[in-house]
Design a protein around this motif. Structure first.
Motif, PDB file in Angstrom:
ATOM      1  N   GLU A 208       0.833  -1.200   0.000  1.00 36.22           N
ATOM      2  CA  GLU A 208       0.000   0.000   0.000  1.00 36.22           C
ATOM      3  C   GLU A 208       0.873   1.257   0.000  1.00 36.22           C
ATOM      4  O   GLU A 208       0.527   2.267  -0.622  1.00 36.22           O
ATOM      5  CB  GLU A 208      -0.918  -0.004   1.215  1.00 36.22           C
ATOM      6  N   ILE A 209       2.001   1.186   0.690  1.00 32.57           N
ATOM      7  CA  ILE A 209       2.942   2.312   0.674  1.00 32.57           C
ATOM      8  C   ILE A 209       3.350   2.636  -0.761  1.00 32.57           C
ATOM      9  O   ILE A 209       3.355   3.800  -1.187  1.00 32.57           O
ATOM     10  CB  ILE A 209       4.188   1.980   1.526  1.00 32.57           C
ATOM     11  N   ARG A 210       3.676   1.616  -1.513  1.00 31.43           N
ATOM     12  CA  ARG A 210       4.084   1.828  -2.910  1.00 31.43           C
ATOM     13  C   ARG A 210       2.940   2.403  -3.738  1.00 31.43           C
ATOM     14  O   ARG A 210       3.149   3.302  -4.568  1.00 31.43           O
ATOM     15  CB  ARG A 210       4.564   0.504  -3.514  1.00 31.43           C
ATOM     16  N   ARG A 211       1.718   1.898  -3.516  1.00 34.41           N
ATOM     17  CA  ARG A 211       0.575   2.393  -4.291  1.00 34.41           C
ATOM     18  C   ARG A 211       0.302   3.861  -3.996  1.00 34.41           C
ATOM     19  O   ARG A 211       0.038   4.654  -4.913  1.00 34.41           O
ATOM     20  CB  ARG A 211      -0.667   1.553  -3.989  1.00 34.41           C
ATOM     21  N   TRP A 215       0.419   7.085  -6.434  1.00 33.39           N
ATOM     22  CA  TRP A 215      -0.772   7.932  -6.546  1.00 33.39           C
ATOM     23  C   TRP A 215      -0.424   9.395  -6.278  1.00 33.39           C
ATOM     24  O   TRP A 215      -0.883  10.293  -6.987  1.00 33.39           O
ATOM     25  CB  TRP A 215      -1.824   7.439  -5.566  1.00 33.39           C
ATOM     26  N   LEU A 216       0.414   9.647  -5.280  1.00 34.80           N
ATOM     27  CA  LEU A 216       0.835  11.016  -4.998  1.00 34.80           C
ATOM     28  C   LEU A 216       1.627  11.597  -6.164  1.00 34.80           C
ATOM     29  O   LEU A 216       1.465  12.773  -6.513  1.00 34.80           O
ATOM     30  CB  LEU A 216       1.680  11.052  -3.725  1.00 34.80           C
ATOM     31  N   ALA A 217       2.477  10.783  -6.751  1.00 37.97           N
ATOM     32  CA  ALA A 217       3.256  11.262  -7.897  1.00 37.97           C
ATOM     33  C   ALA A 217       2.338  11.668  -9.050  1.00 37.97           C
ATOM     34  O   ALA A 217       2.594  12.660  -9.747  1.00 37.97           O
ATOM     35  CB  ALA A 217       4.234  10.181  -8.344  1.00 37.97           C
ATOM     36  N   GLU A 218       1.260  10.916  -9.247  1.00 40.01           N
ATOM     37  CA  GLU A 218       0.296  11.266 -10.292  1.00 40.01           C
ATOM     38  C   GLU A 218      -0.372  12.603 -10.015  1.00 40.01           C
ATOM     39  O   GLU A 218      -0.852  13.268 -10.934  1.00 40.01           O
ATOM     40  CB  GLU A 218      -0.762  10.164 -10.410  1.00 40.01           C
ATOM     41  N   GLY A 220       1.241  15.113  -8.609  1.00 44.84           N
ATOM     42  CA  GLY A 220       2.278  16.128  -8.550  1.00 44.84           C
ATOM     43  C   GLY A 220       3.012  16.216  -7.229  1.00 44.84           C
ATOM     44  O   GLY A 220       3.751  17.183  -7.007  1.00 44.84           O
ATOM     45  N   ARG A 221       2.829  15.229  -6.340  1.00 41.37           N
ATOM     46  CA  ARG A 221       3.503  15.248  -5.045  1.00 41.37           C
ATOM     47  C   ARG A 221       4.543  14.130  -5.033  1.00 41.37           C
ATOM     48  O   ARG A 221       4.231  12.976  -4.751  1.00 41.37           O
ATOM     49  CB  ARG A 221       2.506  15.065  -3.899  1.00 41.37           C
ATOM     50  N   THR A 222       5.770  14.470  -5.353  1.00 39.85           N
ATOM     51  CA  THR A 222       6.805  13.440  -5.508  1.00 39.85           C
ATOM     52  C   THR A 222       7.810  13.413  -4.366  1.00 39.85           C
ATOM     53  O   THR A 222       8.710  12.583  -4.361  1.00 39.85           O
ATOM     54  CB  THR A 222       7.576  13.669  -6.820  1.00 39.85           C
ATOM     55  N   ALA A 223       7.670  14.304  -3.384  1.00 39.23           N
ATOM     56  CA  ALA A 223       8.674  14.377  -2.311  1.00 39.23           C
ATOM     57  C   ALA A 223       8.014  14.406  -0.945  1.00 39.23           C
ATOM     58  O   ALA A 223       8.417  15.156  -0.067  1.00 39.23           O
ATOM     59  CB  ALA A 223       9.551  15.608  -2.504  1.00 39.23           C
ATOM     60  N   VAL A 224       6.994  13.566  -0.748  1.00 41.44           N
ATOM     61  CA  VAL A 224       6.284  13.506   0.528  1.00 41.44           C
ATOM     62  C   VAL A 224       6.891  12.388   1.382  1.00 41.44           C
ATOM     63  O   VAL A 224       6.810  11.219   1.014  1.00 41.44           O
ATOM     64  CB  VAL A 224       4.787  13.247   0.325  1.00 41.44           C
ATOM     65  N   PRO A 225       7.497  12.699   2.539  1.00 41.33           N
ATOM     66  CA  PRO A 225       8.053  11.649   3.392  1.00 41.33           C
ATOM     67  C   PRO A 225       6.947  10.793   4.015  1.00 41.33           C
ATOM     68  O   PRO A 225       5.874  11.301   4.344  1.00 41.33           O
ATOM     69  CB  PRO A 225       8.817  12.428   4.469  1.00 41.33           C
ATOM     70  N   PHE A 226       7.242   9.507   4.178  1.00 40.29           N
ATOM     71  CA  PHE A 226       6.321   8.582   4.835  1.00 40.29           C
ATOM     72  C   PHE A 226       6.925   8.175   6.179  1.00 40.29           C
ATOM     73  O   PHE A 226       8.086   7.769   6.245  1.00 40.29           O
ATOM     74  CB  PHE A 226       6.103   7.324   3.993  1.00 40.29           C
ATOM     75  N   SER A 227       6.124   8.280   7.228  1.00 35.30           N
ATOM     76  CA  SER A 227       6.570   7.922   8.573  1.00 35.30           C
ATOM     77  C   SER A 227       5.625   6.855   9.102  1.00 35.30           C
ATOM     78  O   SER A 227       4.507   7.153   9.536  1.00 35.30           O
ATOM     79  CB  SER A 227       6.566   9.159   9.485  1.00 35.30           C
ATOM     80  N   VAL A 228       6.055   5.591   9.047  1.00 33.80           N
ATOM     81  CA  VAL A 228       5.184   4.452   9.340  1.00 33.80           C
ATOM     82  C   VAL A 228       5.201   4.133  10.827  1.00 33.80           C
ATOM     83  O   VAL A 228       6.254   4.083  11.470  1.00 33.80           O
ATOM     84  CB  VAL A 228       5.644   3.217   8.540  1.00 33.80           C
ATOM     85  N   PHE A 229       4.012   3.907  11.391  1.00 32.40           N
ATOM     86  CA  PHE A 229       3.891   3.439  12.770  1.00 32.40           C
ATOM     87  C   PHE A 229       3.933   1.912  12.786  1.00 32.40           C
ATOM     88  O   PHE A 229       3.122   1.249  12.135  1.00 32.40           O
ATOM     89  CB  PHE A 229       2.573   3.893  13.391  1.00 32.40           C
ATOM     90  N   GLY A 230       4.878   1.357  13.544  1.00 33.31           N
ATOM     91  CA  GLY A 230       4.896  -0.086  13.736  1.00 33.31           C
ATOM     92  C   GLY A 230       3.743  -0.526  14.615  1.00 33.31           C
ATOM     93  O   GLY A 230       3.117   0.269  15.311  1.00 33.31           O
ATOM     94  N   ASP A 231       3.473  -1.827  14.611  1.00 28.74           N
ATOM     95  CA  ASP A 231       2.327  -2.352  15.365  1.00 28.74           C
ATOM     96  C   ASP A 231       2.702  -2.857  16.754  1.00 28.74           C
ATOM     97  O   ASP A 231       1.896  -3.468  17.445  1.00 28.74           O
ATOM     98  CB  ASP A 231       1.643  -3.471  14.588  1.00 28.74           C
ATOM     99  N   GLY A 232       3.935  -2.612  17.175  1.00 30.22           N
ATOM    100  CA  GLY A 232       4.367  -3.039  18.505  1.00 30.22           C
ATOM    101  C   GLY A 232       5.110  -4.350  18.521  1.00 30.22           C
ATOM    102  O   GLY A 232       5.646  -4.755  19.553  1.00 30.22           O
ATOM    103  N   ILE A 239      10.223  -4.298   9.038  1.00 25.69           N
ATOM    104  CA  ILE A 239      11.092  -3.134   8.870  1.00 25.69           C
ATOM    105  C   ILE A 239      11.796  -3.194   7.514  1.00 25.69           C
ATOM    106  O   ILE A 239      11.861  -2.198   6.788  1.00 25.69           O
ATOM    107  CB  ILE A 239      12.119  -3.068  10.010  1.00 25.69           C
ATOM    108  N   LYS A 240      12.277  -4.364   7.159  1.00 24.24           N
ATOM    109  CA  LYS A 240      12.965  -4.522   5.881  1.00 24.24           C
ATOM    110  C   LYS A 240      12.029  -4.234   4.717  1.00 24.24           C
ATOM    111  O   LYS A 240      12.409  -3.559   3.747  1.00 24.24           O
ATOM    112  CB  LYS A 240      13.528  -5.940   5.768  1.00 24.24           C
ATOM    113  N   ARG A 241      10.788  -4.724   4.803  1.00 24.55           N
ATOM    114  CA  ARG A 241       9.823  -4.495   3.716  1.00 24.55           C
ATOM    115  C   ARG A 241       9.523  -3.005   3.572  1.00 24.55           C
ATOM    116  O   ARG A 241       9.451  -2.489   2.449  1.00 24.55           O
ATOM    117  CB  ARG A 241       8.529  -5.276   3.985  1.00 24.55           C
ATOM    118  N   PHE A 242       9.354  -2.302   4.683  1.00 25.00           N
ATOM    119  CA  PHE A 242       9.070  -0.866   4.608  1.00 25.00           C
ATOM    120  C   PHE A 242      10.277  -0.098   4.075  1.00 25.00           C
ATOM    121  O   PHE A 242      10.129   0.864   3.318  1.00 25.00           O
ATOM    122  CB  PHE A 242       8.656  -0.335   5.974  1.00 25.00           C
TER     123      PHE A 242
END
Length: 277
Positions: A208-211, A215-218, A220-232, A239-242
């Motif tokens: 979903e992160i990749r999708r 979608w953001l690039a489409e 015009g948003r190509t430099a938005v940082p993603f900050s993922v919350f782990g599930d505990g 971590i490796k997948r993200f």
């Protein structure tokens, strides 16, 4: 990839000033604190993860007070809300709180916002939950005006004020980054239009992160940082997948514990982070 911690600071766990210092000493880059003004006794709204709410939900400190305490003994730690329930807040007071923390911390605020899941909590603030999406969009626009204009005004359906003077202005320019929380279509539209970074839900997958990135690039948003919350679970494979999906920050979910137990848990998380940093 950077590593941070998200948690609930309460009157029963580690103090926020001690926690902030411990995080910076161990190489974590950020602290994100949750917000609840209260928990209604009715408990009609289901939580997306818990059938029975953990005790710490009922006892959270105000995030801006706690983050100010965490700022005192740190110099680089990013101080984030994860998330602030903006729709329940007065927008002018909130603008002052965020800007004040940014000044006190010398420009280290990450302002995470969302609509929240507890409809009764929203209703107790006199807000119709059905208006949350429209309201938060206007609030974000109004916050930006207050932070960036000498005489700010805003006229919307839910937020409406004539020209005002409001200081302090934030240290960060043009304003502290707004991290938009949530993964619904409305939240993603809000991210594309208003957000500086994304806080996905804990249920968000690397695919979903990749999708969303595409979608953001489409849009015009190509430099938005993603900050993922782990599930505990502190899952090394997750971590490796993200990381492979291009996530900029992985934030460990830290349970609310007394000081000694918290420091032990942080030592374990720091070792895991070091293996993937």
């Amino acid at each position: 990839m950077d590593f941070g911690v998200s948690t609930f600071v309460t009157d029963e766990g580690i103090r926020p000033d001690v926690l902030g210092e411990a995080l910076e000493e161990r190489g974590f880059d950020s602290l994100f604190l949750a917000e609840h003004s209260h928990i209604p006794v009715s408990r009609k709204s289901p939580h997306p993860r818990y059938d029975s709410l953990p005790r710490w939900y009922y006892r959270t400190l105000d995030p801006f007070v706690a983050l100010t305490a965490a700022a005192v003994n740190t110099s680089n730690l990013v101080l984030g809300t994860g998330i602030a329930l903006l729709v329940q807040r007065d927008v002018i007071y909130t603008a002052k709180e965020v800007a004040s923390l940014d000044v006190v911390s010398r420009g280290r605020v990450a302002f995470g916002v969302g609509v929240g899941w507890n409809r009764e909590e929203t209703e107790n603030h006199g807000i119709d939950p059905r208006t949350r999406g429209e309201r938060i969009d206007e609030q974000i626009e109004a916050l930006k005006a207050i932070w960036t204009q000498e005489q700010a005004e805003y006229h919307g359906k839910h937020v409406d004020f004539d020209p005002i003077f409001a200081w302090p202005k934030p240290v960060q320019t043009p304003h502290p980054p707004i991290y938009v929380g949530g993964g619904s279509p409305a939240a993603l539209r809000r991210l594309a239009r208003h957000g500086d970074a994304w806080l996905p839900t804990q249920q968000t997958s690397a695919d979903e992160i990749r999708r969303v990135r595409d979608w953001l690039a489409e849009h015009g948003r190509t430099a938005v940082p993603f900050s993922v919350f782990g599930d505990g679970s502190a899952d090394a494979d997750a971590i490796k997948r993200f990381a492979e999906a291009g996530v900029e920050r992985y934030t460990f979910l830290l349970p609310t514990l007394p000081e000694a137990e918290t420091l032990t848990a942080l030592d374990d998380l720091a070792r895991l982070a070091a293996d993937h940093r």
